[in-house]
Design an enzyme around this catalytic site. Sequence first.
Site, PDB file in Angstrom:
ATOM      1  N   GLU A  39       0.582   8.023  -3.560  1.00 23.28           N
ATOM      2  CA  GLU A  39       1.358   7.666  -2.375  1.00 23.28           C
ATOM      3  C   GLU A  39       2.539   8.611  -2.180  1.00 23.28           C
ATOM      4  OE1 GLU A  39       0.733   5.254   0.071  1.00 23.28           O
ATOM      5  OE2 GLU A  39      -1.208   5.389  -0.939  1.00 23.28           O
ATOM      6  N   TYR A  75      -1.415  12.502  11.344  1.00 21.92           N
ATOM      7  CA  TYR A  75      -0.417  12.618  10.283  1.00 21.92           C
ATOM      8  C   TYR A  75      -0.671  13.858   9.439  1.00 21.92           C
ATOM      9  CZ  TYR A  75      -4.178  10.731   7.330  1.00 21.92           C
ATOM     10  OH  TYR A  75      -5.377  10.524   6.686  1.00 21.92           O
ATOM     11  N   TRP A 113       4.130   5.287   5.204  1.00 24.56           N
ATOM     12  CA  TRP A 113       3.473   6.492   5.715  1.00 24.56           C
ATOM     13  C   TRP A 113       4.216   7.071   6.918  1.00 24.56           C
ATOM     14  CZ3 TRP A 113      -2.091   4.030   6.214  1.00 24.56           C
ATOM     15  CH2 TRP A 113      -2.534   3.641   4.933  1.00 24.56           C
ATOM     16  N   HIS A 129       0.854  -1.187   0.000  1.00 25.10           N
ATOM     17  CA  HIS A 129       0.000   0.000   0.000  1.00 25.10           C
ATOM     18  C   HIS A 129       0.890   1.237   0.000  1.00 25.10           C
ATOM     19  CE1 HIS A 129      -3.811   2.132   1.794  1.00 25.10           C
ATOM     20  NE2 HIS A 129      -3.275   2.787   0.795  1.00 25.10           N
ATOM     21  N   LYS A 180       0.991  12.316  -1.331  1.00 24.59           N
ATOM     22  CA  LYS A 180       0.339  12.411  -0.027  1.00 24.59           C
ATOM     23  C   LYS A 180       1.295  12.106   1.115  1.00 24.59           C
ATOM     24  CE  LYS A 180      -3.639  10.756   2.647  1.00 24.59           C
ATOM     25  NZ  LYS A 180      -4.877   9.921   2.630  1.00 24.59           N
ATOM     26  N   HIS A 181       2.123  11.089   0.958  1.00 24.52           N
ATOM     27  CA  HIS A 181       2.959  10.620   2.065  1.00 24.52           C
ATOM     28  C   HIS A 181       4.453  10.904   1.877  1.00 24.52           C
ATOM     29  CE1 HIS A 181      -0.533   8.615   3.740  1.00 24.52           C
ATOM     30  NE2 HIS A 181      -0.744   8.014   2.585  1.00 24.52           N
TER      31      HIS A 181
END
Length: 413
Positions: free
Chosen positions: A135, A88, A80, A77, A138-139
């Site tokens: 991904e 977060y 993070w 996935h 965002k992270h």
Amino acid sequence: MMSIRTLTTGSLTVLGLAQSVLGGAPKQCTGTLELSCHNTTKVADTCCFNYPGGSLLQTQFWDTDPVVGPDDSWTIHGLWPDHCDGTYDSTCDSSRAYTNISDILKAFGDDDLLTYMETYWLPNDSTGEEFWEHEWGKHGTCVSTLEPSCFTDYQATEEVSYFFNTTVSLFKTLPTYQWLSDAGITPSSSTTYKLSDIQAALSKNHGGETVYIGCSGSSIEQVYYYFNVYGSVANGQFVPASPDNSDDGNCPSTGVKYLPKNGGGGGGGGTTTTSSTATTTTTGGPSPTPTGSFSGKGTLNAVVGGSTKGCIISSGSWYTTGTCATFTAASSGSGFTLKSSKGYCSVSGGSLTCAASIASSDADVFAADGINLANSGGNDWYADSVPSGSTQGAVYSAKGSHGTTLQIQWASA
């Protein structure tokens, strides 16, 4: 839980696991390093100390409907950088929310990494490229130790390569399927398991720390491995940790299902990877009065000249390399509506579109000609060309000037 004194016993040094990256190099962190989430005073050098995202989660999927990845492996996935309390940040630098991840990785010589990601890091409702962009944006942009200022001789976008290399390297050390199998916990359409047994099998291999287990209903679908880090995410030491929040994953204590990906679990079964193998198809051309119907969940495969050439993804676009979306067909009037994870579908402006902005009352009522999705002109659909690579193509209901003809065929999940 292990004490801080013994944390390094089960730690993992990512340096040496991740591939080397062409270009500059991340800052070399020397001296006595603080372990993220364990500092008692403020640490100024966030190139050698992950802050505020000091809790690093390597998150994994087990997707059975639709199927994603090999039958005998979980899939990635992401990685993070959560705060140390379960909260977060997200999308921390929009200027670095790059939209060409595949090209970036190739430019830094990461072709083998990209090939691996195309099998083990895919979503269940969009393309790999879209998922990787999400991904990273965002992270990845929230990892303080991967800021451009943390590199010597920085070359634009090189932090992307380090992020994906580290994530994949970490994933390879966390073989969830094998660990569960070693404990006698294997996918089954009939056998269920105790949550405590699943947790014990994973915790045993994660330094005795608790692993987050997430369920949809009674079926296991996600695991999160928590880590704290000495030094940089690019080349530091990952130390197993337990979840830092109260989220219990919504799994029952008994009767946990671990459904197989091969279709035996009743939760789907059609593979989501596209194929170039031929499939039986009806001949293209107008169908005067389509009266067939689709129902339940399925995928929409794109067929050109009798051969499958990719599929329709959740936005309604055509894609030939990646993960097929799952659509829900529901009876409506004389036909059926289609809905993806993006929303209801309609032929908007002449092209097939699925979006959250389409209300259920505005969704088109489709018809089917056998397994073919029909439109007002028959069962032929049109595109400018067969898309390739990461390109997505619009699909039109009228020929106009579009040079490629295709059929859209339903495959029940």
